[in-house]
Write an enzyme that holds these catalytic residues in place. Structure first.
Site, PDB file in Angstrom:
ATOM      1  N   LYS A  11       0.821  -1.209   0.000  1.00 41.80           N
ATOM      2  CA  LYS A  11       0.000   0.000   0.000  1.00 41.80           C
ATOM      3  C   LYS A  11       0.859   1.265   0.000  1.00 41.80           C
ATOM      4  O   LYS A  11       2.069   1.216   0.246  1.00 41.80           O
ATOM      5  CB  LYS A  11      -0.910  -0.017   1.223  1.00 41.80           C
ATOM      6  CG  LYS A  11      -1.930  -1.142   1.217  1.00 41.80           C
ATOM      7  CD  LYS A  11      -2.789  -1.059   2.471  1.00 41.80           C
ATOM      8  CE  LYS A  11      -3.888  -2.083   2.471  1.00 41.80           C
ATOM      9  NZ  LYS A  11      -4.783  -1.901   3.643  1.00 41.80           N
ATOM     10  N   TYR A  51     -12.872  -3.062  -3.560  1.00 45.58           N
ATOM     11  CA  TYR A  51     -13.462  -2.906  -2.234  1.00 45.58           C
ATOM     12  C   TYR A  51     -14.984  -2.830  -2.282  1.00 45.58           C
ATOM     13  O   TYR A  51     -15.611  -2.246  -1.397  1.00 45.58           O
ATOM     14  CB  TYR A  51     -12.895  -1.659  -1.551  1.00 45.58           C
ATOM     15  CG  TYR A  51     -11.453  -1.812  -1.119  1.00 45.58           C
ATOM     16  CD1 TYR A  51     -11.080  -2.803  -0.208  1.00 45.58           C
ATOM     17  CD2 TYR A  51     -10.471  -0.960  -1.596  1.00 45.58           C
ATOM     18  CE1 TYR A  51      -9.760  -2.941   0.192  1.00 45.58           C
ATOM     19  CE2 TYR A  51      -9.148  -1.085  -1.189  1.00 45.58           C
ATOM     20  CZ  TYR A  51      -8.801  -2.081  -0.291  1.00 45.58           C
ATOM     21  OH  TYR A  51      -7.506  -2.221   0.113  1.00 45.58           O
ATOM     22  N   PHE A  59     -16.505   4.189   6.135  1.00 45.97           N
ATOM     23  CA  PHE A  59     -15.086   4.475   5.885  1.00 45.97           C
ATOM     24  C   PHE A  59     -14.656   4.157   4.453  1.00 45.97           C
ATOM     25  O   PHE A  59     -13.477   4.266   4.120  1.00 45.97           O
ATOM     26  CB  PHE A  59     -14.202   3.714   6.884  1.00 45.97           C
ATOM     27  CG  PHE A  59     -14.457   2.233   6.913  1.00 45.97           C
ATOM     28  CD1 PHE A  59     -13.872   1.380   5.986  1.00 45.97           C
ATOM     29  CD2 PHE A  59     -15.287   1.678   7.891  1.00 45.97           C
ATOM     30  CE1 PHE A  59     -14.104   0.009   6.013  1.00 45.97           C
ATOM     31  CE2 PHE A  59     -15.519   0.310   7.932  1.00 45.97           C
ATOM     32  CZ  PHE A  59     -14.929  -0.523   6.992  1.00 45.97           C
ATOM     33  N   ARG A  87      -0.784 -14.709   4.569  1.00 50.22           N
ATOM     34  CA  ARG A  87      -1.671 -14.160   5.608  1.00 50.22           C
ATOM     35  C   ARG A  87      -1.018 -14.266   6.987  1.00 50.22           C
ATOM     36  O   ARG A  87      -1.085 -13.331   7.785  1.00 50.22           O
ATOM     37  CB  ARG A  87      -3.015 -14.881   5.612  1.00 50.22           C
ATOM     38  CG  ARG A  87      -3.792 -14.792   4.331  1.00 50.22           C
ATOM     39  CD  ARG A  87      -4.530 -13.531   4.112  1.00 50.22           C
ATOM     40  NE  ARG A  87      -5.576 -13.336   5.102  1.00 50.22           N
ATOM     41  CZ  ARG A  87      -6.294 -12.235   5.191  1.00 50.22           C
ATOM     42  NH1 ARG A  87      -6.093 -11.238   4.354  1.00 50.22           N
ATOM     43  NH2 ARG A  87      -7.220 -12.097   6.111  1.00 50.22           N
ATOM     44  N   THR A  93      -5.002  -7.199  10.876  1.00 45.80           N
ATOM     45  CA  THR A  93      -5.281  -5.974  10.114  1.00 45.80           C
ATOM     46  C   THR A  93      -4.845  -4.729  10.863  1.00 45.80           C
ATOM     47  O   THR A  93      -4.261  -3.818  10.283  1.00 45.80           O
ATOM     48  CB  THR A  93      -6.781  -5.888   9.769  1.00 45.80           C
ATOM     49  OG1 THR A  93      -7.137  -7.043   9.005  1.00 45.80           O
ATOM     50  CG2 THR A  93      -7.101  -4.646   8.969  1.00 45.80           C
ATOM     51  N   ASN A 114      -1.996   0.235   7.058  1.00 44.38           N
ATOM     52  CA  ASN A 114      -1.452  -1.015   7.591  1.00 44.38           C
ATOM     53  C   ASN A 114      -0.559  -1.770   6.602  1.00 44.38           C
ATOM     54  O   ASN A 114      -0.478  -2.983   6.637  1.00 44.38           O
ATOM     55  CB  ASN A 114      -2.584  -1.898   8.107  1.00 44.38           C
ATOM     56  CG  ASN A 114      -3.572  -2.269   7.027  1.00 44.38           C
ATOM     57  OD1 ASN A 114      -3.420  -1.917   5.858  1.00 44.38           O
ATOM     58  ND2 ASN A 114      -4.606  -2.986   7.404  1.00 44.38           N
ATOM     59  N   HIS A 117      -1.969  -5.362   1.631  1.00 42.92           N
ATOM     60  CA  HIS A 117      -3.212  -6.105   1.404  1.00 42.92           C
ATOM     61  C   HIS A 117      -2.821  -7.477   0.885  1.00 42.92           C
ATOM     62  O   HIS A 117      -1.920  -7.601   0.055  1.00 42.92           O
ATOM     63  CB  HIS A 117      -4.100  -5.421   0.359  1.00 42.92           C
ATOM     64  CG  HIS A 117      -5.179  -6.329  -0.161  1.00 42.92           C
ATOM     65  ND1 HIS A 117      -6.377  -6.489   0.485  1.00 42.92           N
ATOM     66  CD2 HIS A 117      -5.208  -7.169  -1.226  1.00 42.92           C
ATOM     67  CE1 HIS A 117      -7.110  -7.380  -0.175  1.00 42.92           C
ATOM     68  NE2 HIS A 117      -6.427  -7.806  -1.218  1.00 42.92           N
ATOM     69  N   GLU A 128      -8.626 -11.306  -7.576  1.00 42.08           N
ATOM     70  CA  GLU A 128      -7.736 -10.166  -7.394  1.00 42.08           C
ATOM     71  C   GLU A 128      -6.550 -10.204  -8.349  1.00 42.08           C
ATOM     72  O   GLU A 128      -6.164  -9.168  -8.899  1.00 42.08           O
ATOM     73  CB  GLU A 128      -7.254 -10.117  -5.938  1.00 42.08           C
ATOM     74  CG  GLU A 128      -8.366  -9.772  -4.978  1.00 42.08           C
ATOM     75  CD  GLU A 128      -7.962  -9.816  -3.523  1.00 42.08           C
ATOM     76  OE1 GLU A 128      -8.766  -9.405  -2.693  1.00 42.08           O
ATOM     77  OE2 GLU A 128      -6.826 -10.263  -3.203  1.00 42.08           O
TER      78      GLU A 128
END
Length: 158
Positions: A11, A51, A59, A87, A93, A114, A117, A128
């Protein structure tokens, strides 16, 4: 045990903080096989799709704004049980509660900024990866280290 592909997005919080090399090194040292990587600027259109499950949440726009704050780096990794491995390495998260030693536990103090992703299931990974990579942007090649990463029976799965 199965050979899987998974998507990782580094990110804007990772890009801006200069963590690209640190994070990709962790996945490589673990033994995951990098088969695609590129930098891109995310758009409202792709984020609305990515998303969509958050579109009714208060949010939603904040998440999209955060993801468009700078370019991101998208990666596709391959390996036996790659989704679960990534993961586990990523951590919770919310970076404040992520266990030290995980990527978020070491580099994040936020639930939104964070760092990373990751795909959360085989179905999500397929969707994805197709969203962020064209087929010709993914490379199938044999790693010379493969026989040193898996025992013979695992290796034969690949």
């Amino acid at each position: 045990m199965s050979l899987e592909r998974t998507l990782v997005i580094l990110k804007p919080s990772a890009v801006q903080r200069g963590l690209i090399g640190e994070i990709t090194t962790r996945f490589e040292r673990k033994g995951l096989h990098l088969i695609g990587m590129k930098m891109m600027q995310l758009t409202d259109e792709i984020l609305n799709e990515h998303y969509a499950h958050l579109s009714e949440r208060p949010f939603f726009q904040r998440v999209k704004n955060s993801m468009m704050a700078s370019p991101v780096v998208v990666c596709c990794y391959e390996g036996v049980d790659a989704i679960q491995i990534v993961r586990s390495m990523t951590g919770a998260t919310n970076g404040r509660v992520a266990i030290p030693g995980t990527i978020r536990g070491d580099y994040s103090v936020s639930s939104q900024e964070n760092i990373i992703h990751t795909s959360d299931s085989p179905k999500a990974a397929l969707e994805e990866i197709a969203r962020f990579f064209k087929p010709e942007e993914l490379f199938e090649y044999k790693s010379c280290a493969q026989s040193f990463l898996y025992y013979q029976e695992e290796y034969q799965l690949i």
